[in-house]
Every structure is written in C-alpha cells, then in structure tokens.
Design a protein around this motif. Structure first.
Motif, short mmCIF file in Angstrom:
data_model
loop_
_atom_site.label_atom_id
_atom_site.label_comp_id
_atom_site.label_asym_id
_atom_site.label_seq_id
_atom_site.Cartn_x
_atom_site.Cartn_y
_atom_site.Cartn_z
N ARG A 13 86.44 -55.32 -5.67
CA ARG A 13 86.91 -55.25 -4.39
C ARG A 13 88.07 -56.10 -4.06
NH1 ARG A 13 85.05 -53.09 0.95
NH2 ARG A 13 86.25 -54.50 2.40
N THR A 16 86.72 -59.35 -1.93
CA THR A 16 85.63 -60.11 -2.29
C THR A 16 85.89 -60.50 -3.66
OG1 THR A 16 84.30 -58.26 -3.08
CG2 THR A 16 83.74 -59.08 -0.73
N LEU A 18 84.69 -59.04 -6.44
CA LEU A 18 83.50 -58.60 -7.02
C LEU A 18 83.38 -57.03 -7.18
CD1 LEU A 18 81.23 -61.28 -5.08
CD2 LEU A 18 81.82 -61.62 -7.54
N TYR A 19 82.74 -56.63 -8.26
CA TYR A 19 82.21 -55.53 -8.36
C TYR A 19 80.68 -55.73 -7.79
CZ TYR A 19 80.68 -56.71 -13.12
OH TYR A 19 80.36 -57.46 -14.38
N PHE B 193 78.96 -56.43 2.34
CA PHE B 193 80.16 -57.03 1.63
C PHE B 193 81.12 -56.07 0.91
CE2 PHE B 193 79.88 -61.61 1.90
CZ PHE B 193 78.70 -61.85 2.58
N GLN B 194 80.35 -54.99 0.05
CA GLN B 194 81.49 -54.38 -0.62
C GLN B 194 81.91 -53.06 -0.34
OE1 GLN B 194 82.55 -56.84 -3.05
NE2 GLN B 194 81.66 -55.26 -4.58
N ARG B 196 82.45 -51.91 2.97
CA ARG B 196 83.14 -51.78 4.46
C ARG B 196 84.16 -50.85 4.35
NH1 ARG B 196 84.88 -56.83 4.99
NH2 ARG B 196 84.03 -57.39 3.31
#
Lengths: 199, 577
Positions: A13, A16, A18-19, B193-194, B196
């Motif tokens: 992403r 962030t 991170l995946y 976290f991922q 949104r």
C-alpha cells in the motif's frame, strides 16, 4: 455482480509501505512476544521469590543446548537465503535451502526430545521443582512453535510451492512471512538458552 | 487469503455456514453472542432466586436441574458457585465481547472504511469457528463430573488449581477463545491500516472504527499473558506442577503433595493484565456505537473529534498499566499500590473527555428521539454512574472497605449492562436497516427501552447500598447468615424482582427482532437515517464485495448541518453537497 478483489494482497500500500500479510504477521509476532514475555516475567517473579534456585547447568546439558542453538541459528540463515534465492528467481536453490531449514528444525526437535528423555530417565518431571516446571513449560511451548513452523515450511516446500508458477511474487511474499515467523521462533530460543541453561 | 471475491453461485453451506464474507460472519457472531448473552442472563436469574429466597425450593422448574445441583429444587452452594463463575465467563468472553467486537466490528469496520471485505477472509471464518468451539467447550463443562468451573470468573489459585474437572474445561475453552480473538484482532487492525478507501485518512475515520482499532490492539497484546497463565494453570492441574501453589499449602488439615515454591499472586498479575484492558475492550466499541448514533440523531458535528481520538489512544496505552488496582488487598506493598492508584486516576481523564464531548455534542442539536437514540442517550448517564463509582475502588484506602463487596458488582454492571449492552442494543436498532433492508418497529422498541432502563436501575442501584454496608459479593445466601447484613437483606428481593422484570421486557425485543427481519417496514433509501459515514453508501443487505461502485472519502465523518450545504448532512462519499 461485482468481482471486487481485496487490494494489497501482493503489492504494498502506498502509505503504509506494507502488503496485508506482512502487517498481519508483525501483529501476530507482537502478540507472540507478549505470550513469551509473560512467561519470562513469570520466570523472574518465581525465581526472585524462591528460597533456592538451581543453576541451570547443574541440571541441563549445556553442550546439547549450545548445539541446538547453533542448529536454530543456521536454520534461520538458510531460511533467509531461501527467500533471497526466490528473489533472484532461483527456484531450485530455494528448494534446497528451505529443505535444509526443515531438516535442521527436525534435528533440533530430535535433540530436544533426547534432552527430555534424559530428564524423564532420572525422574526429573515438571512436578519435581519450579525450575523444572518452567523449563518444561517454556521449552515445550517453544517446541510447539517449532512444530508449527515445520508444518508451514513443509507445506510451502511441497504442495504450496506450485504457486511459484502462477503467482511468483505472492509466493515469494509467503516465504518472507514464514521466514519472519521462523526468525522469531529462533529469537525466542536465543533468550531461552541463556536464561534456562546458563543463568 | 484468496484475493478473489466472485461469488453468488456458492452452495448453501459455503454461503451461510462456512462463509468468508465479513457480513455473514458478523451476523453469525451476532446471533451466537446474543444467544450466549441470554443464556448467561438465565444463569443469573437462577442465582437471583437463591439470593432473594435463600434455601427455598425454586417452584416448578427447580426439579429440572438434577439431584446433584438442586435437590428438591433447593440450590446447593456448589451449583451456585458454578453459576457465578460461568455467568461472568459467558457474559464477558462469549457474549459482550463477541457481540461488540466480533459482530459489530466484523460487519461495520469494512463498510465504514469502504473496503470490499476484511483483509483475511479465511482467517475471519476461522476466528468465528474457533470462538464457537470455545463456547461449546464451556457449555459441555456443565455436564462433566463436579459440573462447570466454580472458582469465579477470575479463577484464582490455589482454589482453581484444586477445583473439579470443570476448571480444566474452562482453561481449554479459554485457550480457544484467546486464539479466536487473536485471529480477529490481527484481521481488524490489518483491515483498518490497509484497506481504507482513498481519501480516508486516519483522522477521517469514524470514531467507531477508532474504538474498534484500539480494542483490537488491547485484545492482541493483553490476551497472550492470560494464555500463558492458562497454560501454567493447566500444567498445575494436569502435570501437578506448582506455578501457583505456595510451599506448605494445607487442605483440610492435610499438607498437599506438591513441590511448592509457586506464587498465587503471579496468577492475579497475569489475569488482571488481561482483564483490565478487557474492560476497555467492552467499553470502546460501545463508545463508538454511541458516538455514531448521537451525532447522527442530534444532526451536529461531533465536538472535539480529534481530541476524542487522542483520548482513545491514550486510554489504550494507559489501560496496560492500571491492572494491579484489582489487587490492593493482596499485600503487594504500598509503593506499588500508590503507583497503580495514580495511573488509575489518570486513566479516568480520557474517559471523562470522551463522555463530556458526547454530552456537548447534544447541546443545541435538533435531536430525534428514536429508539437507537434513546438507548444511546441512556448509555451516557449509566456509563457515567459506572465510571464515577469506580473512583473509590481505584483509591487504595477506600478500596479496603469496598473490595469484593456488592459495590464492585454494582459498579462494573453499570458500566457493562446498562452501559455497553444498551449501546449494543442501540447499534442493533440503528444498523438493522443496513443489514436487512427493513426497520425495527419503533413502538416495540420503546416498549423495550423504557422498562429496561428502569429495571436496570432497580437491579443494580440497591447493590451499591448493600456493598457500602459491607455485604461480600460471593455469598451463597446473599448475606442472610451475617448479622451486619440484616438491615440490607430486603434489597435482595428488590434486585431479584427487577431482574424478572428485565427478563420480561426483553420479550418485545426478541419479537421485534425476528418479526422485523421478515415483516418490518421496508426502507426506501440506502441511507434511511440520513447519515454521513461510508457504510450508508453501500446498498442495503450489501452484496459480496459491499459497494457497487468504487467509494472515495471527500471529507470528515460527521459533517452535519454544514452552513451553505443543500441538506443538513454532507456524506463522506458525496463530492458535492
């Protein structure tokens, strides 16, 4: 109807970095740290409150423990290298390295079982003293984590590795995740060994 | 962790039983948890009979419980203890938390952040079924020799160590429940976290999502120590180790054959390290629900949105360093007591900030008094009473008198029963149209609300008085055999009658719930409450994948009555309003 897909299963992403699974495994490891943290805290509390506490080396075999430590550190290294091999698109090398990781883990378990056998032979059970109780509980729980790691790694080495042909990037990610878990289990042992065997 | 979500021709068992759709899983959690809540309440009704009429046979149904539990309908102390331990366990771990976090969290978090599903659908399914197995183990434990766990929901050793087999089942059940909440919390945090939607920054998240996020962190980090403690107690019970068994322990005049050297305080520390954050797991989702409903029904922006978010984060951190205020009387030392007393006073500040902002949000609003709003409004003073009466318990001096009395029971039930459970009722009424496309009946809703509100207070208010009089909380006869308790014994009957009343007025809710699923008034719009958050952009009974077109957030979550806008609400998902 909509065939909406869950985003960021493979790619990271933007904000962030991170995946999904990578964040997931870090959260899981945070929880695991609390689990073992609680056990280490209990160890401290019980030892501080004890009238006498045996030196670990007087009951446990330091050479065997040290040998196991070397095994686990080596397996962490091969685990990392197997991931690196996948990043370099060298599937054959990956197979060999992950295979070695699994074998080292199995060897670790064998040595551990032999150590348990030595204790049981002398009727040193968990019920005999608080030291033995915490020794068996902590190393037993750690061994369960090793077994879990072996199961996951064996799956990724065998049937799971077919994903390499269809979704290589996602498969590489899976190895990274399994690796993070494996390093954590290794790290726990790096605390267990000195605390139980040496101190 | 399949990334594909194309469905609709799935067989029944995959669509509704082993489903990976967060909405189905949320409803599974919801129904299961509601049944457990009801079951836990029935256990309490049995106990309340014994407290109000100690030693008298329970008419009609008393014989059903068997000679081992209630010979001739008279409850045995052992059975009373089982009911007490299991009431607490079921209400907290199988009822309220799964409903607040499993059901509401699962159903609404992906919708409110504009995601197609949770980040790990398979893990989500596993989480529900592990919870289910944990619940089954807890229920089965009633039928093993000696009955279910009977050492209180806190399972303090050495009592719990030497208790009957039911305790082992309790520990196994807890291991499953802890695993379930671990899977669930990893999933929730990753999802928030991922996944949104574009434009949905952290400060544009609805407060409900924030509540769920912090609650998930608490579950993630506070539960493992209890798992460690559970493993140690299992070792004590199964392999006869002495983690929690001190040297020289005697039972009935006989020294136990143990190695000794254990620490009973160790269990209490590990238990409360979980169980205090657990209190916030109970309350944060409730605060989230109430915030959504109050802003929506007062048609005003949420006052202090940012400060509320900072408060909830601070609350989450602090909740990890207050646990020993449950242990002031264990003799752990005045220095430690003072530390935990200070942190306990500090943690009340963010709760007060949140509650105050909710009150201020009402000020000057054009309030709609519908059923969800009534429940949400009732939450405020009820949680207020629960919270404020907690202060004397957090001060180590006054706690000497109040510890383990009915005052404690009244305090935390005000937080959880008319507090959290009212918020959960509010949430059910509020989001029912989204899940079913139909509204729940308003009249039945009000018939449910007003008597519930009164009876909750009838039940719990007398307990403050009993507790101040010094009546201890785990007495099988409710204090009848103690001289000092005689003056407040009649209050036991009032509480019990209140509990009967509360049971009766849940009937309109059950009727309303079931009837409205099939026959409730259909809602014409996807946004029947004229709300602003993203879940209202999805069609009612959202399909797999949730949204028909990609969603984007253009503004904060609570933009009501914006000057210059055409209508009194400006949804996050509409670019021009």
């Amino acid at each position: 109807m909509s065939t909406e897909t869950i985003p960021y299963t493979v790619e990271s992403r933007y904000d962030t970095g991170l995946y999904n699974a990578k964040l997931g495994i870090w959260l899981f490891l945070a929880s695991e740290a609390m689990l073992f943290g609680a056990l280490f805290s209990s160890y401290i509390l019980l030892r501080v409150g004890a009238v006498d506490w045996p030196r670990g080396s007087s009951i446990l075999s330091v050479p065997l423990g040290a040998f196991n430590t070397v095994l686990l550190i080596s397996s962490s290294l091969t685990m990392l290298l197997s991931w690196a091999a996948l990043r370099l698109k060298d599937f054959k090398k990956f197979k060999i390295l992950l295979g070695i990781t699994i074998l080292l883990a199995l060897l670790f378990l064998s040595v551990k079982s032999y150590e348990y056998y030595l204790k049981f032979e002398h009727h040193l059970f968990a019920s005999k003293s608080t030291f033995l109780a915490i020794y068996f509980t902590m190393t037993g729980l750690h061994a369960l984590h090793i077994i879990g790691g072996i199961v996951v790694n064996t799956y990724l080495w065998g049937p799971g590795s077919r994903m390499w042909k269809t979704q290589p990037e996602r498969f590489t990610n899976r190895i990274e995740i399994a690796g993070l878990y494996w390093h954590f289990v290794d790290l726990v042992w790096l605390f267990l060994f000195p605390v139980l065997y040496l101190l | 962790m399949s990334g594909e979500l194309q469905h609709y021709d799935l067989p029944f068992w995959k669509k509704y039983i082993f489903s990976q759709d967060h909405k189905v899983i949320g409803i599974q959690y919801g129904i299961t948890a509601l049944i457990f809540l009801f079951f836990g309440f029935l256990l309490m009704l049995l106990m309340r009979w014994q407290l109000a009429y100690p030693g008298q046979p329970l008419p009609v149904i008393g014989k059903w419980f068997g000679e081992a539990n209630m010979p001739d309908g008279v409850m045995l102390p052992e059975f009373y203890n089982q009911l007490g331990a299991m009431h607490g366990t079921i209400m907290v771990f199988l009822g309220v938390v799964p409903l607040a976090v499993g059901a509401f969290g699962n159903y609404l978090v992906p919708l409110q952040i504009g995601a197609p599903d949770m980040a790990f659908p398979k893990l989500n399914m596993a989480s529900f079924w592990v919870y289910f197995v944990g619940g089954v183990i807890m229920l089965v434990s009633f039928f093993v020799p000696g009955g279910a766990a009977n050492s209180g929901w806190t399972s303090y050793p050495p009592l719990a160590n030497i208790a009957t087999t039911g305790q082992t089942y309790w520990l196994l059940g807890m291991v499953f429940l802890i695993t379930s909440s671990l899977l669930g919390s990893v999933n929730t945090i990753t999802t928030i976290f991922q996944l949104r939607a574009p434009g949905l920054s952290f400060f544009r998240l609805p407060f409900f999502v924030w509540g769920q996020l912090i609650a998930a962190f608490l579950l993630l980090l506070a539960f493992p120590p209890l798992e460690a403690a559970g493993v140690m107690q299992l070792m004590d019970r199964v392999f006869h180790t002495s983690f929690f068994m001190p040297t020289g322990l005697m039972i009935s005049g006989q020294p136990l054959d143990i190695s000794g050297g254990g620490s009973v305080l160790l269990w209490q520390h590990l238990f409360w390290f979980l169980a205090h954050p657990e209190v916030y797991v109970l309350i944060l989702p409730a605060m989230g629900i109430v915030t959504e409903i109050i802003t929506n029904n007062s048609r005003k922006p949420l006052n202090g949105h940012k400060l509320m978010i900072y408060s909830v984060i601070f609350l989450g951190f602090m909740s990890f360093i207050v646990w020993a205020h449950h242990m002031f009387l264990t003799g752990m030392g005045t220095a430690i007591s003072t530390f935990f007393q200070a942190t306990t006073m500090i943690i009340s500040i963010p709760s007060v900030i949140i509650l105050s902002y909710l009150f201020i949000t009402l000020w000057g609003g054009s309030i709609r008094f519908n059923t969800p709003m009534l429940f949400a409004l009732a939450f405020l003073p009820m949680f207020g009473i629960g919270g404020l009466t907690g202060l004397p318990l957090g001060l180590s001096t006054s706690d000497i008198h109040l510890h383990d009395t009915y005052y404690v029971i009244a305090h935390f039930h005000y937080v959880v029963a008319p507090g959290t459970i009212f918020a959960l009722f509010a949430g059910i009424y509020y989001w029912f149209p989204k899940a079913t496309g139909r509204r729940m009946n308003e009249l039945l809703g009000k018939i449910h609300f007003w008597p519930s509100f009164i009876f909750m207070n009838v039940i719990f208010m007398p307990m403050f008085i009993q507790g101040l009089a010094g009546v201890s909380r785990r007495l099988y006869d409710g204090g009848a055999s103690y001289d000092f308790a005689q003056g407040v014994l009649h209050l036991n009957k009032i509480s019990t009658h209140g509990a009967w009343g509360l049971a009766i007025v849940q009937i309109p809710f059950i009727i309303n719930f079931v009837w409205s699923i099939f026959k409730g008034q259909k809602v014409e719009s996807d946004n029947p409450w004229e709300a602003t958050t993203l879940e209202w952009a999805a069609p009612n009974c959202p399909p797999h994948g949730n949204f028909l077109k990609p969603v984007k957030a253009y503004r904060g979550p609570y933009e009501y009555s914006v000057p210059g806008a055409k209508k009194d609400f400006s949804p996050q998902f509409e670019e021009h309003t």
